[in-house]
Scaffold this active site. Structure first.
Site, PDB file in Angstrom:
ATOM      1  CG  ASP A 156      -1.929   1.130   1.233  1.00  0.00           C
ATOM      2  OD1 ASP A 156      -2.312   1.584   0.133  1.00  0.00           O
ATOM      3  OD2 ASP A 156      -2.328   1.583   2.323  1.00  0.00           O
ATOM      4  CB  SER A 157       0.315   4.783  -0.778  1.00  0.00           C
ATOM      5  OG  SER A 157      -0.891   4.972  -0.047  1.00  0.00           O
ATOM      6  CB  CYS A 162      -3.333   0.143  -2.188  1.00  0.00           C
ATOM      7  SG  CYS A 162      -3.425   1.833  -2.803  1.00  0.00           S
ATOM      8  CD  GLU A 168      -0.241   6.680   5.857  1.00  0.00           C
ATOM      9  OE1 GLU A 168       0.905   6.311   6.174  1.00  0.00           O
ATOM     10  OE2 GLU A 168      -1.105   5.907   5.408  1.00  0.00           O
ATOM     11  CB  CYS A 186     -10.204   4.311   0.578  1.00  0.00           C
ATOM     12  SG  CYS A 186      -8.512   4.750   1.067  1.00  0.00           S
ATOM     13  CG  HIS A 192      -5.654   4.832   4.293  1.00  0.00           C
ATOM     14  ND1 HIS A 192      -5.096   4.385   3.113  1.00  0.00           N
ATOM     15  CD2 HIS A 192      -4.616   5.328   5.027  1.00  0.00           C
ATOM     16  CE1 HIS A 192      -3.793   4.605   3.137  1.00  0.00           C
ATOM     17  NE2 HIS A 192      -3.471   5.170   4.279  1.00  0.00           N
TER      18      HIS A 192
END
Length: 266
Positions: A9-10, A72, A150, A179, A181
């Site tokens: 994932d980022s 992601c 994040e 998403c 997140h």
């Protein structure tokens, strides 16, 4: 049988799927590969996202995982085919798709919360067309929510959730968290919906992808996947560097589960 699974994932959006894997297979070794130097990926071009995701995947490959989960949504949209072309068949690659089909199975109306880049995209519209089964679906852009999650910034998370709630119609039956997140703050999302209007939360079901992705990953590498004794290792790669979980990750139950369940480091 020993199992090692990498997740990409980022940032810390991969925690939800990683925690699901830890709960399903406590003995599995996990490799978390992210890109703090290059995030956020949302504003990047498709080519840039693909390049960054491939760099993360290559960093994980050095640790010889049995499978790679692209945990992601943005990377799954733009980079999944390129990652599969490079790694498969040697390493199975599992993408992440918003849970539109199960959410719409009971009929509408359904809302999809996603990043602004994903909302209204051809990819998401295709999922609605192919899997919503004619149910009414409302797309809700969630400005800044992934970035707030994040950073584990409680105030900004609350503000971004409230803004998304305000754009969500009353009376929806299901909410898709589009998403990775967002799954980390699912309880806060449900609470916020209930605080604004009780009828929004009554009978409302939230649909994430983490557990389904974890099950699929284990099915690809260990069909007998059941909870086992033992404690798997955790390797954290941040822009290719072996580091610890970032402090923000420990602000979430999923991060704390990983931190306490896998203390061994390579």
């Amino acid at each position: 049988m020993a199992v090692k699974i990498a997740l990409l994932d980022s940032g810390i959006g991969l925690l939800a799927a990683a925690a699901a894997l830890r709960e399903l297979r406590p003995d599995a070794d996990l490799v978390l590969t992210s890109d703090p130097d290059g995030m956020p990926w949302g504003p990047r071009t498709a080519a840039d996202v693909t390049a960054h995701a491939l760099d993360c995947a290559r960093a994980a490959v050095g640790h010889r995982p049995d499978a790679l989960v692209v945990a992601c949504n943005t990377a799954s949209v733009h980079a999944l085919e390129a990652i599969r072309a490079e790694l498969e068949p040697g390493i199975p690659v599992i993408g992440t798709v918003p849970a539109v089909k199960p959410a719409a199975a009971g009929g509408g109306p359904v809302a999809i919360w996603a990043t602004p880049a994903t909302t209204g995209s051809a990819y998401q519209r295709g999922l609605i067309r192919d899997f919503a089964g004619g149910a009414e679906v409302v797309e809700v852009p969630c400005w800044g929510m992934a970035e707030a999650v994040e950073q584990a910034d409680e105030q900004t998370v609350a503000e971004s959730v409230a803004a998304a709630v305000a754009r969500t119609p009353v009376g929806i039956r299901a909410l898709v968290l589009g998403c990775t997140h967002y799954e980390l703050v699912a309880d806060r999302i449900r609470t916020a919906l209930g605080q604004v209007a009780q009828e929004r939360a009554q009978g409302l079901e939230l649909y994430g992808s983490a557990r389904a992705v974890a099950v699929q990953a284990l099915r690809r590498v260990a069909p007998e996947a059941v909870a086992r004794q033992g404690r798997g290792t955790l390797t954290v790669l941040r822009s290719g560097r072996v580091e610890e979980l970032p402090p923000a990750a420990l602000g979430y139950r999923e991060g704390r589960l990983l931190d306490t369940a896998a203390l061994a480091r390579p």
